[in-house]
Every structure is written in C-alpha cells, then in structure tokens.
Design a protein around this motif. Structure first.
Motif, short mmCIF file in Angstrom:
data_model
loop_
_atom_site.label_atom_id
_atom_site.label_comp_id
_atom_site.label_asym_id
_atom_site.label_seq_id
_atom_site.Cartn_x
_atom_site.Cartn_y
_atom_site.Cartn_z
N GLU A 165 0.85 -1.20 0.00
CA GLU A 165 0.00 0.00 0.00
C GLU A 165 0.89 1.25 0.00
O GLU A 165 0.61 2.23 -0.70
N ALA A 281 8.07 -9.64 -4.80
CA ALA A 281 8.57 -9.61 -6.18
C ALA A 281 9.66 -8.55 -6.33
O ALA A 281 10.35 -8.52 -7.35
N ASP A 310 -1.20 -12.13 -6.33
CA ASP A 310 -2.31 -13.06 -6.09
C ASP A 310 -2.55 -14.02 -7.26
O ASP A 310 -2.53 -13.64 -8.43
O1 KG4 Z 1 -0.20 -10.02 -3.01
P1 KG4 Z 1 -0.78 -8.98 -3.90
O2 KG4 Z 1 -0.97 -9.32 -5.37
O3 KG4 Z 1 -2.20 -8.52 -3.42
C1 KG4 Z 1 -2.61 -8.46 -2.09
O4 KG4 Z 1 -2.93 -9.56 -1.52
O5 KG4 Z 1 -2.60 -7.32 -1.58
O6 KG4 Z 1 0.14 -7.69 -3.75
C2 KG4 Z 1 -0.04 -6.53 -4.50
C3 KG4 Z 1 0.97 -5.47 -4.03
C4 KG4 Z 1 0.75 -4.10 -4.63
O7 KG4 Z 1 0.71 -3.13 -3.60
C5 KG4 Z 1 1.97 -3.88 -5.53
O8 KG4 Z 1 2.38 -2.54 -5.63
C6 KG4 Z 1 3.02 -4.73 -4.82
O9 KG4 Z 1 2.31 -5.87 -4.39
N1 KG4 Z 1 4.12 -5.13 -5.72
C7 KG4 Z 1 5.40 -4.74 -5.53
C8 KG4 Z 1 6.13 -5.25 -6.65
N2 KG4 Z 1 5.26 -5.94 -7.44
C9 KG4 Z 1 4.02 -5.86 -6.86
N3 KG4 Z 1 5.97 -4.01 -4.56
C10 KG4 Z 1 7.31 -3.76 -4.67
N4 KG4 Z 1 8.07 -4.18 -5.70
C11 KG4 Z 1 7.53 -4.93 -6.70
N5 KG4 Z 1 8.29 -5.35 -7.72
#
Ligand code: KG4
Ligand code: ZN
Length: 344
Positions: A165, A281, A310
C-alpha cells in the motif's frame, strides 16, 4: 484427485486446478489493474463487481486449459479470509454452487497462509516448515511463526499501511503508474538510495515485530512539498528527483522488512524464512534478503515471481486441509479481517 482452487480476495480473479500430488493442471489469473489504475488503489465495490463478471469465464478457461469438465473435480477450495468482504463472497458462492452441483467437498483457504505456501510449492520436495513466514502484500504486512502448513501464529503486523500500500501511495505522489511496486522499482534503478534519510520504524526495537509505513509515506510527502506541507499538486519533479525519492523510499522499506524478518528468526530460534506476497517480487528486497540470510546462516525461500502476486495456485494449501479431514459445511462464511492464530 483434482482440486479446483478459487481466489477473489482482492483484485485478481483467479482459478487453478491442482492435483493431490501438487501438480498444477491449469492456472488462470484475470487482473483488475486496469480498472483500479485511475484511482491509484483498489476500489472495493468495483472489485466485487468485476469478480462477478469474471468468475465464471475464469473457471471455464481453467477447465479448458486442463482439458477437464466439472465432473473431473474432486473438491473445490476457496480463499475465504482475509480480504474484501464483497470480493471474497463472489469466490465463496461460486465454490459452494459447484460443490452442491457436483456433490463434492468444500475447502477453505486462508489467503495469507496460501502466500507462504507458494514457497512450499516452489521448494518441493524440500520441506519449508517450521519457518518464519513474512507476508508482504498490498493489504497485509505480517510475520508468522509457521510450525506446519496448518499451524500459523502471528508474531507481528503493520499498525497502519501495508508495505505494498505504501509503494502504491508513494508511486501516486511521484506521478508513477499503478501498481506502485513495479513502477517504483523501475524508477529506483537510476536513483540514489542515500539521497533522502527516510525513517525506518521500530528498527531498533528487536522485541517488537510490528511494522509502520505511514510515517515513511509522510516523510516522502514532505520531501516533495516541503516540511509540514501536504499540497504538491503544482510541483513538477525532475526525473532524477523522482528516481532518488523512489530509491530512498524503497531502501527504507527494504531495510525494515529485512531487519524485522531477522528479528523474528532470532526470537523464534527458527532457521528457515519464507517470504510471499506481491512485494516479495521486489528485486532489491530479494537481493538484500538473500545476503542477510546467507550472513545469518538462515535458509531462505522467496515465492517465485509468478506466485508472488495473487493467484490460485497457492490455494494448493487446501490439500493439507483435505488430508487432515478439514472440509467445510455449506454455511462457511467470509472473514474479511485477519485471524491471528489457529488453523483458519
Ligand atoms: O499479493 P498482492 O498481489 O495482493 C494483495 O494480496 O494485496 O500484492 C499486491 C501489491 C501491490 O501493492 C503492488 O504494488 C506490490 O504488491 N508489488 C510490488 C512489486 N510488485 C508488486 N511491490 C514492490 N516491488 C515490486 N516489484
Ligand atoms: Zn495477496
């Protein structure tokens, strides 16, 4: 056995078919990034409506990919906690309908535990339990003592924003596209991580395994707009300024996540660390975690990139519940909040 797993906890509509030997027969993820982009974050009502439109086509495509029909399924598993209530409900009712129609068992998936189970899937046949689990996503940032796939105890969590977030909100301040994580990572590549001395919350308190990212977010805002000022809509940042802010912000988040993961390992006296969720990631985080784990003599498992954000493959954790006889009745409900301890 073939298990259909469904995932609709936030803004991805996903389905997969996994066998009881953990083979992935099919996996489909329909992302809603395009729908939420202009708001800079997930809008719950839009998310649940999109799930409703997509869940049946996604299930259909998953069956097609596996070359199967509903008759080939032996159970249906669905993420029912934690997440957005309306979104979770779409997956749950779809799962129940198939279970009734096919007369097969219903299984519950805890979405956070599933993020850690992604590490187990990638490491198999190597065992990853017992371990410290670090879950870093758009909605959650938490540390768990994971004694087994069905035995998780929360050690600490964010008291305000989740790490992902914070990435999304800071990206918005910097004029970078949603989702913020990948765009901040990209901008940070040409930035100086020491350009701004941003705060690292609770970093000197080894006993406290909580996180806080809201002060960091405010610090970025003040760096853009000036101390105490919040309105920066008219400020035009140069590309190098954006890069330096992105790199310094990313480094502060990474410092905190690495520090708290190590503190949790010391506290629990465990020697295995599993990391999952979208933020896992992040390339800089993956590198820093690996060198910290090497220095501490800890085994590290980070979910592979395709299983960080996800997906329904990680719902394979449901097989552990099936093997333990933990099937659900049809009055299973959704639990939007985080369950701190117990099998759910
Ligand atoms: O696990 P996820 O798909 O969904 C939830 O369960 O919330 O995580 C999504 C989050 C987003 O806030 C996105 O900005 C972050 O993961 N995210 C990253 C990267 N790729 C996705 N944050 C930092 N670096 C990345 N490469
Ligand atoms: Zn997630």
């Amino acid at each position: 056995m073939n298990i259909l797993t469904l995932e609709t906890s936030c803004d991805e509509t996903a389905a997969a078919i996994i066998t009881d030997r953990l083979e992935v027969r099919a996996s489909v993820v329909a992302s809603q990034d395009e729908l939420h982009k202009r708001f800079g974050g997930v809008v719950p009502e839009i998310a649940s409506r999109a799930h409703l439109q997509r869940i049946l086509p996604v299930i259909h495509e998953t069956l097609q990919q596996a070359g199967m029909s509903l008759d080939d399924l032996d159970a249906v598993a669905v993420a029912n906690t934690p997440g957005l209530a309306g979104s979770l409900l779409v997956g749950l009712v779809a799962a129940k309908a198939i279970c009734v129609a096919q007369n097969i068992p219903l299984l519950a998936v805890n979405h956070l535990q599933a993020h850690i189970y992604a590490c187990r899937l990638a490491a198999a046949p190597q065992e990853v339990f017992p371990c410290v689990g670090l879950i870093i996503s758009g909605g959650h940032t938490s540390l768990y003592r994971c004694l087994g796939p069905l035995d998780f105890e929360m050690l600490g969590a964010t008291i305000d924003d989740a790490a992902g977030e914070a990435f999304d909100k800071v990206a918005m301040m910097l004029g970078l596209p949603y989702p913020g994580g990948p765009s901040i990572q990209k901008a940070a590549a040409s930035g100086n991580p020491k350009a701004h001395a941003f705060p690292r919350s609770f970093i000197r308190d080894d006993q406290r395994l909580d996180f806080s990212f809201s002060g960091l977010k405010t610090a970025v805002r003040y760096s853009i707009a000036g101390p105490g000022r919040t309105d920066f809509t008219s400020i035009d940042l140069k590309p190098q300024q954006v890069a330096d802010l992105a790199a310094s912000f990313q480094e502060a988040v990474v410092d905190v996540l690495v520090d708290k993961a190590l503190a949790a390992l010391r506290k629990t006296e465990l020697h295995m660390l599993c990391v999952g969720g979208g933020v896992a990631a992040n390339a800089r985080l993956r590198k820093r975690l690996q060198s910290a784990a090497d220095d501490a003599g800890v085994q590290l498992h980070i979910a592979p990139l395709r299983l960080c954000t996800d997906n329904a493959v990680m719902g394979a954790i449901a097989i552990e519940r099936l093997n333990a006889g933990l099937t659900e009745s049809l009055d299973l409900d959704v639990y939007p909040g985080v369950i701190r301890r117990g099998p759910r």
